[in-house]
Design an enzyme around this catalytic site. Structure first.
Site, short mmCIF file in Angstrom:
data_model
loop_
_atom_site.label_atom_id
_atom_site.label_comp_id
_atom_site.label_asym_id
_atom_site.label_seq_id
_atom_site.Cartn_x
_atom_site.Cartn_y
_atom_site.Cartn_z
N LYS A 277 -3.95 -0.91 9.11
CA LYS A 277 -4.94 -0.08 8.41
C LYS A 277 -6.31 -0.73 8.48
CE LYS A 277 -5.81 -2.76 4.68
NZ LYS A 277 -7.13 -3.31 4.34
N ASP B 257 -0.77 -3.36 -1.17
CA ASP B 257 -1.01 -2.47 -0.03
C ASP B 257 0.25 -1.79 0.48
OD1 ASP B 257 -3.74 -2.84 0.10
OD2 ASP B 257 -3.67 -4.35 1.68
#
Length: 288
Positions: free
Chosen positions: A11, A137
């Site tokens: 990401k 995350d």
């Protein structure tokens, strides 16, 4: 089924704001998270002997209980009450300690992969609850795609995929401690904060220019001061034609947004030639 393969996508943060520090020591954040086409490859295989074994193609990765893959696998086996032995093979493509959630996305792929391999049928809502116990995350990496991330990172709102573009993602030959960055962030001295709400509207309106002009990461105030090469990479990407460039997460990875793959490939050659980065990828946004 005896074996299963999964891709674990990295990401970037299109925008990252820190709102404050909570009594428990965690920081309240407001971020736009975006999955990209740089991914690790994991293979999960059932083995006769009980326990969790991990093999990886990078020597610097721990293969014991400190690895997030191990933690995710252990949690899944405990949740299912299973003594099935699991062997995980990891091919690592996402740069390590790079601000791209490489460990978190491997953990997410492990939860998803073992849920499928072991026929756990655990619903998404419970998988997200399991994920946050591993790392802030990890729930996003379960959800994937594009998302507004709030709280400590676990409050997620799915967003539309931004307009198509090309990315140049570069990591210099340094590692950055996330703990160091957050401990040295001086929130009371920040002169401005990213316009995360404006970026969300730009994404919903499919306005690439509106997205790129709002790209901002408050953690750069710490990391670039400590590691000036990050700022140099940003400048090099802008000079090479990026609409904008930004550090992802706590760094040190920098990404540039380009309106064509040709321009991104040309910029890659230019950055390869000046030696600021160790790892360099041309990539694109990935939907969930």
């Amino acid at each position: 089924m005896e074996e299963l393969k999964k891709k674990a996508y990295g990401k970037i943060n299109l925008g990252l704001d820190v709102l404050g520090k909570r009594p428990d020591g965690y920081h309240e954040v407001k971020m736009i998270m975006q999955m990209v086409s740089v991914y690790d490859e994991l293979t999960f295989r059932k083995i006769p002997e009980p326990g969790i074994r991990i093999a990886a193609d990078k020597e610097e990765l721990p293969l014991n209980e400190d690895n997030l893959i191990y933690k995710a696998a252990k949690q899944m086996l405990e949740r299912l009450g299973s003594s099935q032995g699991i062997f995980v093979t990891l091919k690592k493509n996402i740069p390590i300690a790079a601000g791209m959630a490489g460990g978190s996305t491997d953990a997410a792929a492990t939860l998803l992969g073992l849920n499928e391999l072991l026929e756990g049928n655990i619903p998404m809502e419970e998988l997200l609850e399991m994920a946050v116990k591993i790392g802030a995350d990890v729930p996003y990496c379960i959800l994937q795609g594009t998302a507004l991330s709030e709280g400590i990172g676990e409050v997620l709102t799915p967003l539309p995929v931004p307009p198509a573009c090309s990315l140049l993602i570069g990591k210099p030959d340094i590692n950055v401690s996330t703990k160091y960055v957050y401990e040295n962030l001086q929130l009371d001295t920040l002169k401005q904060h990213p316009d995360i709400d404006g970026m969300r509207r730009a994404i919903e309106e499919q306005d690439l220019e509106g997205i790129t002009e709002r790209m901002e990461n408050v953690l750069e105030t710490v990391t670039i001061q400590r590691y000036p090469v990050i700022g140099e990479i940003k400048e090099a990407m802008l000079k090479a034609g990026a609409l904008n460039a930004l550090m992802s997460g706590s760094g040190p990875t920098v990404f540039g947004v380009f309106d064509s793959k040709e321009l991104a490939e040309k910029a890659k050659k230019e950055l390869d030639g000046i030696g600021l980065v160790k790892e360099l990828f041309v990539a694109e946004f990935v939907n969930s």
